[in-house]
Scaffold this motif. Structure first.
Motif, PDB file in Angstrom:
ATOM      1  N   SER A   2       0.814  -1.274  -0.076  1.00 55.16           N
ATOM      2  CA  SER A   2       0.049   0.000   0.021  1.00 55.16           C
ATOM      3  C   SER A   2       0.935   1.331   0.014  1.00 55.16           C
ATOM      4  O   SER A   2       0.120   2.206   0.299  1.00 55.16           O
ATOM      5  N   GLU A   3       1.920   1.210  -0.222  1.00 51.12           N
ATOM      6  CA  GLU A   3       2.864   2.286  -0.223  1.00 51.12           C
ATOM      7  C   GLU A   3       4.159   2.032  -1.298  1.00 51.12           C
ATOM      8  O   GLU A   3       4.481   0.857  -1.862  1.00 51.12           O
ATOM      9  N   ILE A   4       4.729   3.175  -1.696  1.00 52.99           N
ATOM     10  CA  ILE A   4       5.851   3.235  -2.699  1.00 52.99           C
ATOM     11  C   ILE A   4       6.776   2.667  -2.123  1.00 52.99           C
ATOM     12  O   ILE A   4       7.355   2.361  -0.794  1.00 52.99           O
ATOM     13  N   LYS A   5       7.516   1.769  -3.029  1.00 54.69           N
ATOM     14  CA  LYS A   5       8.751   0.874  -2.420  1.00 54.69           C
ATOM     15  C   LYS A   5       9.913   1.383  -3.172  1.00 54.69           C
ATOM     16  O   LYS A   5       9.914   1.568  -4.359  1.00 54.69           O
ATOM     17  N   LEU A   6      11.064   1.640  -2.531  1.00 54.01           N
ATOM     18  CA  LEU A   6      12.247   1.925  -3.083  1.00 54.01           C
ATOM     19  C   LEU A   6      13.347   0.841  -2.936  1.00 54.01           C
ATOM     20  O   LEU A   6      13.618   0.518  -1.707  1.00 54.01           O
ATOM     21  N   ILE A   7      14.061   0.284  -3.940  1.00 49.71           N
ATOM     22  CA  ILE A   7      14.902  -0.821  -4.040  1.00 49.71           C
ATOM     23  C   ILE A   7      16.368  -0.242  -4.278  1.00 49.71           C
ATOM     24  O   ILE A   7      16.591   0.072  -5.386  1.00 49.71           O
ATOM     25  N   SER A   8      17.317  -0.338  -3.574  1.00 51.83           N
ATOM     26  CA  SER A   8      18.519   0.194  -3.670  1.00 51.83           C
ATOM     27  C   SER A   8      19.422  -0.684  -4.720  1.00 51.83           C
ATOM     28  O   SER A   8      19.278  -2.030  -4.904  1.00 51.83           O
ATOM     29  N   LEU A   9      19.970  -0.001  -5.658  1.00 56.28           N
ATOM     30  CA  LEU A   9      20.758  -0.674  -6.681  1.00 56.28           C
ATOM     31  C   LEU A   9      22.397  -0.152  -6.932  1.00 56.28           C
ATOM     32  O   LEU A   9      22.338   0.856  -6.411  1.00 56.28           O
ATOM     33  N   PRO A  10      23.428  -0.592  -7.432  1.00 52.03           N
ATOM     34  CA  PRO A  10      24.301  -0.167  -7.419  1.00 52.03           C
ATOM     35  C   PRO A  10      24.331   1.275  -8.523  1.00 52.03           C
ATOM     36  O   PRO A  10      23.555   1.504  -9.339  1.00 52.03           O
ATOM     37  N   TYR A  11      25.132   2.310  -7.901  1.00 51.98           N
ATOM     38  CA  TYR A  11      25.234   3.551  -8.381  1.00 51.98           C
ATOM     39  C   TYR A  11      25.395   3.645  -9.892  1.00 51.98           C
ATOM     40  O   TYR A  11      26.558   3.161 -10.258  1.00 51.98           O
TER      41      TYR A  11
END
Length: 466
Positions: A2-11
């Motif tokens: 029910s919320e926005i999801k942020l998935i970290s990735l290599p810069y």
């Protein structure tokens, strides 16, 4: 979810090569800030496969859903109404209301407004030849994005609840170390203009007649340069990115070999935390061959009365445009006549700002201010009528805008100068200048070549058939 999801990735210091892993999806768009050279841009943004696409051509609006419509909507004839309604709906989603304010995009609209989209804002004639088979306007409603923050040196995948099921596929495509086999690009001939120098002089004289008659104070007159080509225009974009680094670069894949390749230095409107900002460019000098010559040209521009007067005229026009929709008394000019330098030119740039109260108002401000006054003239509507009369062909994406409207109230947009349009057979670019009462025909004519020369010469040197 029910919320926005942020998935970290290599810069990713650049998403230019990464874009190749997503460009087979519908309507892929890369907003590419070329951040290393500029302090005024921070993010790269990559989106594709929109939930809905809104396009318009010759006053016919099409709304195409990827799957089942999220909600029912009337068949608006004006695409700006459609976009406004889509944005109003999106910002009311529970996850959008709770979205972080410190990231640039949390789902929303991304795409381009061609110059002819101004016909959906005002009733204007269109008598010039339309030989480019692309929409006047094409915008997608996107539920995910790859985002790079060059200030924090972070890259992440942003997913709204609309697109959570696509997470694995999108992450599987994220393979920055794996090259994608490229199709070649080739120019068949050199770029040629749609008007001779004599024809430009005739049109220049007509503009001067209108100015003397009191019809207008300034008109932006442009010529178009075109060349036949074969192959993949994204290869051309990659070469231009290295040759002409600019803070508002973008590549939009339109299908059937068509694309927009933009290397614009000019912001139209930006919104951050309710603050609307515009940075009009008026006044140009070429870069010098030596540091001493370069400095002299920059100082000449900073002190040129004509360029300062022309810049001030557009600042006043923008103050009026923003005043129509920003909060009363909020419109200000914090910077006037600042120097900004790019790979091939110096520009005189001012900053105009205002404020809004609600996040969805950013698209209303944009629509009511479009197109940017710096590429029309003043007064705007009369200048656009004269442009239609004098320029032989439509401007298409040129002098329009590439933009995003985020559900968290963020927005950024360019004015699409230094922009190429590939239609599958020909690649086009434009250059113009604001003509005022004391403009000199030869100087204005040559300035168009200064503005566009780095683009055309780079492609001719790198891709012209030997």
């Amino acid at each position: 979810m029910s919320e926005i999801k942020l998935i970290s990735l290599p810069y990713q210091s650049s998403m230019v090569d990464l874009f190749a892993h997503y460009r087979d999806l519908p309507l892929p768009i890369l907003l590419d800030s070329n951040h290393k050279s500029f302090n005024d841009t921070r993010y790269d943004l990559l989106v594709a496969d929109p939930i809905a696409m809104i396009s318009a051509k010759h006053e016919e609006t099409k709304l195409i859903w990827r799957d089942t419509p999220i909600y029912e909507m009337g068949n608006h004839q004006n695409p700006l109404d459609t976009l406004d309604e889509l944005m109003s709906y999106t910002v009311q989603e529970p996850w959008a209301i709770k979205a972080q304010k410190d990231i640039p995009f949390t789902g929303g609209l991304v795409g381009y407004y061609g110059y002819e989209s101004g016909h959906y804002v005002e009733a204007l004639p269109q008598s010039c030849i339309d030989d480019i088979d692309l929409p006047d306007l094409l915008v997608g409603l996107y539920g995910w994005a790859l985002i790079t923050d060059h200030q924090k040196l972070e890259t992440y995948l942003m997913l709204t609840p609309w697109c959570i099921d696509e997470q694995n596929e999108l992450l599987e495509r994220f393979k920055p170390s794996e090259p994608v086999e490229a199709t070649s690009f080739q120019l068949d001939k050199r770029f040629t203009s749609n008007m001779t120098q004599e024809e430009y002089a005739e049109k220049f004289a007509k503009v001067q007649d209108y100015i003397q008659a009191g019809d207008c104070y300034q008109v932006n007159l442009a010529q178009r340069f075109s060349a036949p080509y074969k192959g993949d225009s994204y290869q051309a974009y990659k070469v231009l990115t290295d040759a002409v680094p600019t803070p508002f670069s973008a590549y939009i894949e339109l299908g059937a070999g068509a694309a927009i390749l933009s290397h614009s230095p000019e912001r139209f409107l930006k919104c951050n935390d309710g603050r609307i900002e515009s940075k009009p460019i008026k006044g140009t000098r070429p870069r010098g061959a030596t540091p001493i010559e370069d400095k002299a040209l920059a100082e000449e521009l900073l002190t040129a009365e004509k360029d300062r007067a022309e810049n001030l005229m557009i600042v006043d026009l923008l103050r009026n445009d923003l005043g129509r929709s920003c909060s009363t008394g909020s419109v200000k000019v914090p910077k006037l006549f600042a120097l900004e330098s790019y790979a091939n030119v110096h520009h005189l740039v001012s900053t105009v700002e205002g404020r809004i109260e609600e996040p969805q108002e950013h698209i209303k401000v944009f629509n009511q201010s479009f197109p940017g006054g710096s590429i029309t003239g003043a007064p705007k509507i009369r200048a656009m009528e004269i442009i239609d009369e004098l320029e032989p062909h439509v401007r298409s994406a040129y002098c329009g805008s590439i933009t995003y409207f985020s559900s968290n109230g963020q927005m950024d947009s360019s004015i699409t100068i230094r922009t190429m349009v590939a239609d599958g057979q020909h690649i086009h670019c434009w250059a113009g200048g604001g003509l005022v009462a004391d403009s000199k025909c030869e100087e204005e004519y040559q300035e168009t070549f200064t503005k566009v020369g780095k683009l055309t010469h780079t492609l001719e040197q790198g891709f012209l058939e030997k």
